[in-house]
Write a protein that holds these residues in place. Structure first.
Motif, PDB file in Angstrom:
ATOM      1  N   CYS A  51      15.623  11.265  -6.597  1.00  0.00           N
ATOM      2  CA  CYS A  51      14.862  12.166  -7.142  1.00  0.00           C
ATOM      3  C   CYS A  51      14.263  11.699  -8.370  1.00  0.00           C
ATOM      4  N   THR A  52      15.275  11.395  -9.286  1.00  0.00           N
ATOM      5  CA  THR A  52      14.971  11.043 -10.892  1.00  0.00           C
ATOM      6  C   THR A  52      13.970   9.777 -10.754  1.00  0.00           C
ATOM      7  N   GLY A  53      14.360   8.857  -9.585  1.00  0.00           N
ATOM      8  CA  GLY A  53      13.398   7.612  -9.571  1.00  0.00           C
ATOM      9  C   GLY A  53      12.242   7.957  -9.264  1.00  0.00           C
ATOM     10  N   LYS A  91      10.068   9.863 -11.855  1.00  0.00           N
ATOM     11  CA  LYS A  91       9.748   8.681 -12.705  1.00  0.00           C
ATOM     12  C   LYS A  91       8.346   7.864 -12.068  1.00  0.00           C
ATOM     13  N   ASN A  92       8.579   7.508 -10.870  1.00  0.00           N
ATOM     14  CA  ASN A  92       7.575   6.742 -10.059  1.00  0.00           C
ATOM     15  C   ASN A  92       6.232   7.672  -9.981  1.00  0.00           C
ATOM     16  N   LYS A 107       0.915   9.002 -11.771  1.00  0.00           N
ATOM     17  CA  LYS A 107       0.091  10.094 -12.141  1.00  0.00           C
ATOM     18  C   LYS A 107      -0.518   9.736 -13.409  1.00  0.00           C
ATOM     19  N   CYS A 108       0.017   8.704 -14.373  1.00  0.00           N
ATOM     20  CA  CYS A 108      -0.474   8.065 -15.268  1.00  0.00           C
ATOM     21  C   CYS A 108      -1.560   7.203 -14.943  1.00  0.00           C
ATOM     22  N   LYS A 109      -1.311   6.477 -13.947  1.00  0.00           N
ATOM     23  CA  LYS A 109      -2.246   5.351 -13.248  1.00  0.00           C
ATOM     24  C   LYS A 109      -3.407   6.133 -12.658  1.00  0.00           C
TER      25      LYS A 109
END
Length: 303
Positions: free
Chosen positions: A234-236, A239-240, A245-247
């Motif tokens: 879930c942490t990975g 992060k993805n 989201k940034c992309k």
């Protein structure tokens, strides 16, 4: 101590059993003529009191006439002369002295009966009679003293017999109490057996529960490991997702810019199209004018 029915000693059972010998002939299993006590405390021979009850219309004590509701209690007393205190039986010296006194009295009475006064001790009849009377009085006093002592010994023997009877009654009561205690003990043993069976079942249940608990702990351990693994994943993923989201935000910005550019290009294209249409209309007008001129020219040439 005597039986008030037959007036025979309670401790003398030889008259009821030809094979009985010794002072303990009335003890348990030897004769049926042993002492038995009633509720009121008076003691009789067992055979005497049973015969009294069988011939009497009512079961009353022969001594105090108290009504009896229970059967006589047989006293199984085993007492030897060796068990009695020393002061209850006269010693050999006293017995020989008593026998000597009785023999002297009998001898004196025999000689007085035959009138043989002068031959006694070589004295005259009158003097010897006086001394003999004094001696007889002394012997009678001693005999009275010994009779009193015998009565005291008989009373002590009776007290000892009564005490033994009470002890036998207490022993019977204690035996009954022991029987009741044994019954209670058996009941308690049954309860203890049931409790042990329940405890065994509880132990088995606890063992099974412990096994289930151990399996549950192992499962919880595996689930904890799986949760840790899922948390890592879930942490990975988070992060993805943040990166995506940034992309996505960057793409949205680029898309907004592209839309703005596209809008500007569309607007410019519309203006360019309007211009082209205007030029086309002018072209059409020019073509119409050229055609009309051509037609005039051709008409003019024909004319």
């Amino acid at each position: 101590m005597v039986c008030s029915i037959c007036y025979d000693s309670l401790f003398n059972a030889e008259t009821d059993n030809d094979n009985a010998t010794g002072p303990n002939a009335w003890q348990r299993g030897v004769t049926d003529n042993r002492p038995a006590t009633l509720n009121c405390g008076h003691a009789f021979h067992k055979s005497c009191i049973h015969g009294w009850f069988n011939t009497s219309h009512r079961k009353n004590c022969p001594t105090c006439h108290a009504h009896q509701t229970n059967a006589p209690i047989v006293l199984f007393i085993d007492i030897d002369k060796d068990d009695l205190p020393d002061n209850l039986e006269p010693d050999s010296t006293e017995r020989s002295k008593n026998d000597e006194i009785v023999d002297n009295i009998a001898e004196c009475l025999d000689r007085m009966a035959i009138g043989d006064w002068p031959t006694l001790h070589g004295t005259r009849g009158g003097d010897f009679r006086a001394s003999l009377l004094e001696r007889v009085e002394g012997l009678q006093a001693e005999l009275s003293h010994l009779s009193g002592r015998n009565m005291e010994l008989e009373q002590a023997r009776s007290e000892l017999t009564g005490r033994c009877g009470r002890l036998e009654i207490n022993l019977a009561t204690q035996k009954n109490n022991c029987v009741r205690l044994e019954l209670d003990l058996e009941t308690q043993k049954e309860i203890c057996d049931k409790l042990e069976a329940n405890l065994k079942a509880q132990k088995e249940c606890v063992t099974k529960t412990e096994a289930d608990l151990k399996a549950s702990e192992e499962r919880c351990t595996s689930l904890t490991k799986l949760r840790n693994s899922l948390d890592s994943r879930c942490t990975g993923l988070k992060k993805n997702i943040d990166e995506q989201k940034c992309k996505f935000e960057t793409s949205q910005k680029k898309l907004a810019e592209t839309e703005t550019e596209l809008y500007d290009m569309t607007k410019a294209l519309a203006e360019e199209k309007a211009r082209t249409n205007k030029i086309q209309r002018k072209n059409n007008q020019l073509n119409a004018k050229i055609n009309s001129l051509k037609s005039h020219i051709s008409m003019s040439q024909n004319s």
